[in-house]
Enzyme design. Structure first.
Site, PDB file in Angstrom:
ATOM      1  CG  HIS A 193       0.554   6.549   0.592  1.00  0.00           C
ATOM      2  ND1 HIS A 193      -0.380   7.566   0.611  1.00  0.00           N
ATOM      3  CD2 HIS A 193       0.050   5.575   1.391  1.00  0.00           C
ATOM      4  CE1 HIS A 193      -1.397   7.215   1.403  1.00  0.00           C
ATOM      5  NE2 HIS A 193      -1.164   6.007   1.877  1.00  0.00           N
TER       6      HIS A 193
ATOM      7  CD  GLU B 240      -4.826   6.284   2.546  1.00  0.00           C
ATOM      8  OE1 GLU B 240      -4.834   5.437   1.639  1.00  0.00           O
ATOM      9  OE2 GLU B 240      -3.878   6.415   3.335  1.00  0.00           O
TER      10      GLU B 240
ATOM     11  CB  SER C 187      -2.303   0.058  -2.746  1.00  0.00           C
ATOM     12  OG  SER C 187      -3.287   0.441  -1.809  1.00  0.00           O
TER      13      SER C 187
ATOM     14  CG  HIS D  29      -1.593   1.285   1.493  1.00  0.00           C
ATOM     15  ND1 HIS D  29      -2.647   1.760   0.728  1.00  0.00           N
ATOM     16  CD2 HIS D  29      -1.362   2.241   2.430  1.00  0.00           C
ATOM     17  CE1 HIS D  29      -3.028   2.940   1.196  1.00  0.00           C
ATOM     18  NE2 HIS D  29      -2.264   3.251   2.225  1.00  0.00           N
TER      19      HIS D  29
END
Ligand code: HBI
Ligand code: FE
Length: 324
Positions: free
Chosen positions: A183, A223, A242, A178
């Site tokens: 990110h 997010e 992700s 993730h």
């Protein structure tokens, strides 16, 4: 039980917390929420003692790190690398059609390959060269205040363990897949990095209630944010980038039901976040990053404490000094 003196204060009169002046004022170890190394019953690794031992080892490495020193490397096993490879291969098929331009532009800086899990130190070095951001290892889900405060010092707190191998396409918590695939490439984009920095600076020394609102703003942008491009809606949020299933859900819906797309208004009350019950039903759709940055900046202006404004100006001046 009788309320203590502190609890009797209302939100309006409660003293505001101290303002951190540097990343060293933010702890990466005191405030681990969620699973840490103590996995709950519904965690895929709950019954796997070996996995839990591995998690605590990696958590201890993170806790031993001091900001400014190189991040300790983790020697990932063949099994762990296989999980990474599986996730990377599945997602990289979707990126050309589902990820935003900024993501696709930054992605090649990192040379991801399925046969090796990148080390946080080398990723941090790429970010330092591109946008001046740093990665700091953390043992698990960090308290939202510490996590958001870190963004004000252009620091991204990243976990270093990988999800359980029994279900490579699923994790109930952030893991290295993730962080690295969701990110890190976005943080190599200047405008996106600004967006995260604005949320970070807005979080310095504010009330709990404000932290909660900023957590939601973070959730619906960093997010799960989406952006309108000429050929359709694209993902920029890490929760989307992700997740193979969620990326497809964003574009084509699930069981014939399309998600809703809404305009972002940082001043409005934001919908409840859903962590566990499947994919998001609503995404915020930005016209562009510039537009999202302008909106968040307008909001941040309203809540910034004067001391923080001074801190930001000071940081800008010293940065300018470095660039000249
Ligand atoms: N901690 N390690 C880690 N990674 C995250 O992505 C993260 C976090 N703590 C809080 C958080 N994200 C967000 O949900 C917001 O509360 C800021
Ligand atoms: Fe995340």
């Amino acid at each position: 039980p009788r309320a203590t003196m502190a609890e009797q204060h209302t939100e309006a009169t409660a003293p505001l917390p101290p303002i951190p002046r540097s990343i060293h004022d933010i702890s990466n170890g005191d405030h681990i929420l969620g699973f840490g190394a103590n996995l709950a019953e519904d965690h895929p690794g709950y019954k796997d003692t070996e996995y839990k031992r591995r998690r605590s080892h990696i958590a201890d490495l993170a806790k031993s790190h001091t900001m400014g020193e190189p991040i300790p490397n983790v020697e990932y096993s063949a099994e762990e690398t296989q999980v990474w490879g599986h996730v990377l291969k599945a997602l990289s098929d979707l990126y050309p059609t589902h990820a935003c331009k900024e993501y696709l532009n930054s992605y090649p800086h990192f040379n991801f390959t399925p046969d090796r899990i990148p080390q946080l130190q080398e990723l941090s070095e790429v970010l330092q060269r591109t946008t001046g951001w740093s990665v700091r290892p953390v043992a698990g889900l960090l308290h939202p205040r510490s996590f958001l405060n870190g963004l004000a010092f252009r620091t991204f707190h990243s976990t270093q363990y990988i999800r359980h191998g029994s279900n490579p396409m699923y994790t109930p918590e952030p893991d290295i897949c993730h962080e690295i695939l969701g990110h890190i490439p976005m943080l190599a984009d200047r405008t996106f990095a600004d967006l995260a920095y604005i949320i970070g600076t807005a979080s310095l020394g504010v009330s709990e209630k404000e932290i909660w609102h900023l957590t939601k703003l973070y959730w619906y942008t960093v997010e799960f944010g989406t952006v309108q491009e000429e050929d359709g809606v694209k993902a920029f949020g890490a929760g989307l980038l992700s997740s193979f299933g969620e990326l497809k859900h964003m574009k084509t819906g699930t069981d014939g039901i399309m998600p809703e797309f809404m305009e972002l208004d940082p001043f409005a009350k934001l919908p409840k976040m859903s962590y566990k019950d499947g994919f998001q039903k609503k995404y915020f759709l930005c016209e562009s990053f510039q537009d999202a940055v302008a909106k968040l900046q307008a909001y941040s202006k309203q809540i910034l404490r004067p001391e923080v404004e001074a801190l930001i100006l000071e940081a800008k001046r010293s940065q300018l000094g470095k660039m000249l």
